[in-house]
Write a protein that holds these residues in place. Structure first.
Motif, PDB file in Angstrom:
ATOM      1  N   ALA A   1      50.461  40.334  42.450  1.00  0.00           N
ATOM      2  CA  ALA A   1      49.264  39.448  42.017  1.00  0.00           C
ATOM      3  C   ALA A   1      50.254  38.150  42.248  1.00  0.00           C
ATOM      4  N   LEU A   2      49.835  36.943  42.773  1.00  0.00           N
ATOM      5  CA  LEU A   2      50.039  35.851  42.474  1.00  0.00           C
ATOM      6  C   LEU A   2      49.411  34.765  42.080  1.00  0.00           C
ATOM      7  N   LEU A   3      49.794  34.588  40.819  1.00  0.00           N
ATOM      8  CA  LEU A   3      48.821  33.730  39.735  1.00  0.00           C
ATOM      9  C   LEU A   3      49.743  32.034  39.765  1.00  0.00           C
ATOM     10  N   GLY A   4      48.460  31.126  40.090  1.00  0.00           N
ATOM     11  CA  GLY A   4      48.010  29.526  39.665  1.00  0.00           C
ATOM     12  C   GLY A   4      48.217  29.422  38.353  1.00  0.00           C
ATOM     13  N   GLY A   5      48.838  30.366  37.418  1.00  0.00           N
ATOM     14  CA  GLY A   5      48.457  29.387  36.045  1.00  0.00           C
ATOM     15  C   GLY A   5      48.290  31.077  35.160  1.00  0.00           C
ATOM     16  N   GLY A   6      48.421  30.533  34.364  1.00  0.00           N
ATOM     17  CA  GLY A   6      47.872  31.778  33.230  1.00  0.00           C
ATOM     18  C   GLY A   6      48.367  31.576  31.676  1.00  0.00           C
ATOM     19  N   PHE A   7      49.143  32.315  30.232  1.00  0.00           N
ATOM     20  CA  PHE A   7      48.801  31.758  28.871  1.00  0.00           C
ATOM     21  C   PHE A   7      50.096  30.529  29.479  1.00  0.00           C
ATOM     22  N   SER A   8      50.462  30.181  30.105  1.00  0.00           N
ATOM     23  CA  SER A   8      51.626  29.736  29.565  1.00  0.00           C
ATOM     24  C   SER A   8      50.585  27.730  30.632  1.00  0.00           C
ATOM     25  N   THR A   9      50.394  28.411  30.873  1.00  0.00           N
ATOM     26  CA  THR A   9      49.609  26.873  31.094  1.00  0.00           C
ATOM     27  C   THR A   9      48.067  26.558  31.496  1.00  0.00           C
ATOM     28  N   ASP A  10      47.169  27.401  31.036  1.00  0.00           N
ATOM     29  CA  ASP A  10      45.710  27.615  30.529  1.00  0.00           C
ATOM     30  C   ASP A  10      45.238  27.556  29.244  1.00  0.00           C
ATOM     31  N   ASP A  11      44.575  27.042  28.640  1.00  0.00           N
ATOM     32  CA  ASP A  11      43.947  27.659  26.899  1.00  0.00           C
ATOM     33  C   ASP A  11      42.841  29.156  27.349  1.00  0.00           C
ATOM     34  N   ASP A  12      41.685  28.448  28.448  1.00  0.00           N
ATOM     35  CA  ASP A  12      41.365  29.798  28.704  1.00  0.00           C
ATOM     36  C   ASP A  12      41.370  31.739  29.127  1.00  0.00           C
ATOM     37  N   GLY A  13      43.086  31.589  29.025  1.00  0.00           N
ATOM     38  CA  GLY A  13      43.222  32.954  29.414  1.00  0.00           C
ATOM     39  C   GLY A  13      42.569  33.495  30.465  1.00  0.00           C
ATOM     40  N   LEU A  14      41.436  33.067  31.141  1.00  0.00           N
ATOM     41  CA  LEU A  14      40.542  33.990  32.021  1.00  0.00           C
ATOM     42  C   LEU A  14      41.641  34.539  33.124  1.00  0.00           C
ATOM     43  N   LEU A  15      43.341  33.608  33.973  1.00  0.00           N
ATOM     44  CA  LEU A  15      43.791  34.801  34.600  1.00  0.00           C
ATOM     45  C   LEU A  15      44.321  35.771  34.211  1.00  0.00           C
ATOM     46  N   ASP A  16      44.757  35.542  32.692  1.00  0.00           N
ATOM     47  CA  ASP A  16      45.919  37.333  32.159  1.00  0.00           C
ATOM     48  C   ASP A  16      44.845  37.570  32.100  1.00  0.00           C
ATOM     49  N   ASP A  17      43.015  37.648  31.373  1.00  0.00           N
ATOM     50  CA  ASP A  17      41.924  38.973  31.676  1.00  0.00           C
ATOM     51  C   ASP A  17      42.138  39.728  32.683  1.00  0.00           C
ATOM     52  N   TRP A  18      41.907  38.650  34.215  1.00  0.00           N
ATOM     53  CA  TRP A  18      41.462  39.382  35.482  1.00  0.00           C
ATOM     54  C   TRP A  18      43.377  40.428  35.681  1.00  0.00           C
ATOM     55  N   VAL A  19      44.170  40.036  35.371  1.00  0.00           N
ATOM     56  CA  VAL A  19      45.228  40.919  36.134  1.00  0.00           C
ATOM     57  C   VAL A  19      44.965  41.983  34.915  1.00  0.00           C
TER      58      VAL A  19
END
Length: 245
Positions: A10-28
């Motif tokens: 999985a390639l991520l354009g965001g996550g815990f270090s850049t976003d407040d909503d946590g959506l991409l980390d939860d998706w992972v």
């Protein structure tokens, strides 16, 4: 959503270090093979920055997972222990920094070989920025200062990768020029806010936390330019979180 079969990246354009909503980390986490997955953060590209590791732990400890951090600059354990630890992970999450330095350190410690084995065994490999670049055959990086093509990587994902496609000045024209001129093979340009799951080297799912964010396939057109094609992505919501234990 069912987890696609086969080796998964999985390639991520965001996550815990850049976003407040946590959506991409939860998706992972929702794509991990376990209901309470073991998730190892690998901050090699940042020189194992302590603050980066603490930020990861603070974000993932409240989630339904077992988080840990692998430090190679302050390594503990021999080669057998390192291999056993990484192969036991359900998700390996690689942070940003210098792609070139990451590759060199991994090869010195044999992490590159272990991660190939982990991928074949069902571990989900993912990451942001340098942590997205590293899986491909080549990438677009600022490891050497100015933006430049790096025709080096683990080769677990065919082609090349460009992160921050819309988020950093010069990324888009520089990557397009590298692909057009043959300095990098055709590949994937990831805008900030996008997540893409690859299964068997092909995109199996594209998601985004921003309606306007896109994943692009960038290929040479044979006439000195490129063809850039946007792939549709699904807008993430709160229902895309990890499974309950």
């Amino acid at each position: 959503m069912p987890v696609p079969p086969g080796p998964r990246l999985a390639l991520l354009g965001g996550g815990f270090s850049t976003d407040d909503d946590g959506l991409l980390d939860d998706w992972v986490l929702g794509h991990a093979r376990a209901t309470r997955p073991r998730v190892c953060f690998v901050p090699t590209a940042s020189g194992d920055a302590p603050g980066y590791a603490e930020e990861f732990l603070a974000a993932f400890r409240p989630r339904p997972c077992a988080p840990s951090v692998l430090s190679l600059f302050r390594r503990e354990g021999d080669d057998r222990a390192l291999r056993s630890f990484l192969l036991a992970q359900d998700v390996v999450y690689v942070g940003g920094g210098s792609t070139a330095n990451l590759l060199a350190v991994w090869r010195a410690h044999g992490v590159d070989r272990i991660l190939r084995e982990a991928l074949d065994g069902g571990t989900l490999l993912c990451g942001i920025s340098a942590g997205a670049n590293c899986w491909a055959e080549g990438s677009h990086t600022d490891s050497f200062g100015p933006l430049t093509p790096l025709p080096d990587g683990l080769g677990l994902l065919p082609g090349s990768v460009c992160p921050h496609y819309d988020g950093e000045p010069g990324r888009r024209p520089s990557y397009r020029a590298a692909v057009a001129g043959g300095a990098l093979p055709a590949g994937w340009a990831v805008e900030d806010g996008v997540g893409v799951l690859f299964a068997g080297g092909r995109p199996a799912e594209v998601v985004t936390r921003r309606p306007e964010a896109r994943l692009y396939r960038v290929e040479p057109d044979g006439a000195g330019g490129v063809v850039e094609r946007a792939l549709p992505g699904r807008l993430l919501g709160r229902g895309d979180g990890p499974r309950s234990p």
